[in-house]
Design an enzyme around this catalytic site. Sequence first.
Site, PDB file in Angstrom:
ATOM      1  N   TYR A 178       0.842  -1.212   0.000  1.00 47.02           N
ATOM      2  CA  TYR A 178       0.000   0.000   0.000  1.00 47.02           C
ATOM      3  C   TYR A 178       0.874   1.259   0.000  1.00 47.02           C
ATOM      4  CZ  TYR A 178      -3.315   3.577   1.418  1.00 47.02           C
ATOM      5  OH  TYR A 178      -4.068   4.733   1.463  1.00 47.02           O
ATOM      6  N   LYS A 232       1.144   4.429  -2.770  1.00 44.33           N
ATOM      7  CA  LYS A 232       0.933   5.852  -2.494  1.00 44.33           C
ATOM      8  C   LYS A 232       2.203   6.669  -2.764  1.00 44.33           C
ATOM      9  CE  LYS A 232      -3.430   5.691  -1.658  1.00 44.33           C
ATOM     10  NZ  LYS A 232      -4.415   6.417  -2.475  1.00 44.33           N
TER      11      LYS A 232
HETATM   12  P1  NDP Z   1     -13.438   3.841   1.496  1.00 43.41           P
HETATM   13  O1  NDP Z   1     -13.219   2.374   1.505  1.00 43.41           O
HETATM   14  O2  NDP Z   1     -14.406   4.423   2.466  1.00 43.41           O
HETATM   15  O3  NDP Z   1     -13.833   4.334   0.018  1.00 43.41           O
HETATM   16  C1  NDP Z   1     -13.181   3.833  -1.127  1.00 43.41           C
HETATM   17  C2  NDP Z   1     -14.017   4.141  -2.365  1.00 43.41           C
HETATM   18  O4  NDP Z   1     -13.313   3.674  -3.531  1.00 43.41           O
HETATM   19  C3  NDP Z   1     -15.367   3.430  -2.368  1.00 43.41           C
HETATM   20  O5  NDP Z   1     -16.348   4.283  -2.928  1.00 43.41           O
HETATM   21  C4  NDP Z   1     -15.140   2.231  -3.283  1.00 43.41           C
HETATM   22  O6  NDP Z   1     -16.380   1.812  -3.836  1.00 43.41           O
HETATM   23  C5  NDP Z   1     -14.179   2.858  -4.317  1.00 43.41           C
HETATM   24  N1  NDP Z   1     -13.395   1.889  -5.083  1.00 43.41           N
HETATM   25  C6  NDP Z   1     -12.573   0.912  -4.605  1.00 43.41           C
HETATM   26  N2  NDP Z   1     -12.041   0.225  -5.613  1.00 43.41           N
HETATM   27  C7  NDP Z   1     -12.523   0.769  -6.759  1.00 43.41           C
HETATM   28  C8  NDP Z   1     -12.350   0.479  -8.132  1.00 43.41           C
HETATM   29  N3  NDP Z   1     -11.549  -0.518  -8.537  1.00 43.41           N
HETATM   30  N4  NDP Z   1     -13.002   1.231  -9.059  1.00 43.41           N
HETATM   31  C9  NDP Z   1     -13.810   2.248  -8.668  1.00 43.41           C
HETATM   32  N5  NDP Z   1     -14.014   2.566  -7.376  1.00 43.41           N
HETATM   33  C10 NDP Z   1     -13.377   1.833  -6.434  1.00 43.41           C
HETATM   34  O7  NDP Z   1     -11.985   4.479   1.736  1.00 43.41           O
HETATM   35  P2  NDP Z   1     -11.467   6.004   1.836  1.00 43.41           P
HETATM   36  O8  NDP Z   1     -12.543   6.944   1.555  1.00 43.41           O
HETATM   37  O9  NDP Z   1     -10.722   6.111   3.101  1.00 43.41           O
HETATM   38  O10 NDP Z   1     -10.401   5.977   0.666  1.00 43.41           O
HETATM   39  C11 NDP Z   1     -10.392   6.887  -0.427  1.00 43.41           C
HETATM   40  C12 NDP Z   1      -8.954   7.173  -0.820  1.00 43.41           C
HETATM   41  O11 NDP Z   1      -8.284   7.801   0.261  1.00 43.41           O
HETATM   42  C13 NDP Z   1      -8.136   5.927  -1.161  1.00 43.41           C
HETATM   43  O12 NDP Z   1      -7.335   6.213  -2.282  1.00 43.41           O
HETATM   44  C14 NDP Z   1      -7.269   5.744   0.089  1.00 43.41           C
HETATM   45  O13 NDP Z   1      -6.075   5.079  -0.206  1.00 43.41           O
HETATM   46  C15 NDP Z   1      -7.043   7.188   0.474  1.00 43.41           C
HETATM   47  N6  NDP Z   1      -6.628   7.426   1.855  1.00 43.41           N
HETATM   48  C16 NDP Z   1      -7.397   6.953   2.906  1.00 43.41           C
HETATM   49  C17 NDP Z   1      -6.978   7.188   4.194  1.00 43.41           C
HETATM   50  C18 NDP Z   1      -7.712   6.669   5.379  1.00 43.41           C
HETATM   51  O14 NDP Z   1      -7.122   6.605   6.487  1.00 43.41           O
HETATM   52  N7  NDP Z   1      -8.978   6.307   5.265  1.00 43.41           N
HETATM   53  C19 NDP Z   1      -5.755   7.981   4.470  1.00 43.41           C
HETATM   54  C20 NDP Z   1      -5.038   8.386   3.296  1.00 43.41           C
HETATM   55  C21 NDP Z   1      -5.479   8.137   2.047  1.00 43.41           C
HETATM   56  P3  NDP Z   1     -16.638   0.320  -4.406  1.00 43.41           P
HETATM   57  O15 NDP Z   1     -15.841  -0.610  -3.537  1.00 43.41           O
HETATM   58  O16 NDP Z   1     -18.108   0.165  -4.297  1.00 43.41           O
HETATM   59  O17 NDP Z   1     -16.163   0.359  -5.833  1.00 43.41           O
HETATM   60  C1  8X3 Z   2      -4.084   5.536   4.799  1.00 42.80           C
HETATM   61  C2  8X3 Z   2      -3.255   6.058   5.888  1.00 42.80           C
HETATM   62  O1  8X3 Z   2      -1.097   5.405   6.982  1.00 42.80           O
HETATM   63  O2  8X3 Z   2      -3.203   4.738   8.021  1.00 42.80           O
HETATM   64  O3  8X3 Z   2      -3.577   5.957   3.583  1.00 42.80           O
HETATM   65  O4  8X3 Z   2      -2.390   3.589   6.068  1.00 42.80           O
HETATM   66  S1  8X3 Z   2      -2.440   4.883   6.749  1.00 42.80           S
END
Ligand code: NDP
Ligand code: 8X3
Length: 256
Positions: free
Chosen positions: A154, A158
Amino acid sequence: MKNKIVLITGATSGIGEACAEKFAEQGASLILNSRNTAKISALGKRLSEKYKTNILELPFDVRDKAAATKAIESLTEQWEKVDILINNAGLVIGVDKEQNVNLEEADVMIDTNIKGLLTMTRLIVPGMIQRQRGHIINIGSIAGEYAYAGGSVYCATKAAVKMLSDGLRIDLVDTPLRVTNIRPGMVETNFSVIRFRGDKKKADTVYQGMQPLTGKDIAETVYFAAAAPAHVQIADILLMPTNQATANVVSRSSEY
Ligand code: NDP
Ligand code: 8X3
């Protein structure tokens, strides 16, 4: 944001859904993507009723180049001039050590977080260049800066998002287009539930004893970057909870 068209991948949960809410509130027209058609419809209906904004539902898997291409090529004149691309779809699966990682799960992370993001950039940015207008906002992560135990694939994806963002900014330097990499720390969404393969109890322990960020916190930051004057390019933002200092230095002593 009136008259702006904003395409959000992964719009049906967490950060993507909060961005959809924020941009709808500000009057933008939204193209909502994820893999879940029913969730997109429910969100689209809710936002269009609440904010009277135009919504286009565009379900596809960002890993599927043919489906993504077909979806973008199907956009009508009303929708094809995307102003803001929020490359948000992404995930983590598992906490396995690199030497034990499930290679299929690693493929899902790499194909979604890196290749899916690149596919969307490749499909949308040439049109932005033609129109001499556009903003690409990638959702990176603090994990792209610090590796941590059980997170190397992961973290690598990123780190790639950072390089794809920096590289795109260089490649677009002679255009009015802007590129932003937003790098959140811990945000409580469905993210950890997916990481622990559906185990909500385990996911909850990640945020125990501390106050994580919310999807709304990230959406406010995304909007700040998008709403900056045209001559201001917010290149990179690292934001994290007050009691987080690096990807895995977190204080859980605070009374939240
Ligand atoms: P969620 O799991 O809440 O949301 C992820 C979203 O991405 C869902 O809507 C999911 O819908 C969609 N998704 C996943 N795979 C696919 C795909 N192949 N095609 C289209 N849509 C897809 O997670 P977050 O909101 O936390 O994550 C959003 C972004 O933020 C990610 O890139 C994550 O890496 C990043 N992030 C998150 C952090 C955290 O701590 N939560 C911190 C830093 C970054 P569905 O599965 O229905 O397709
Ligand atoms: C998600 C943040 O560091 O908790 O991107 O995996 S971490």
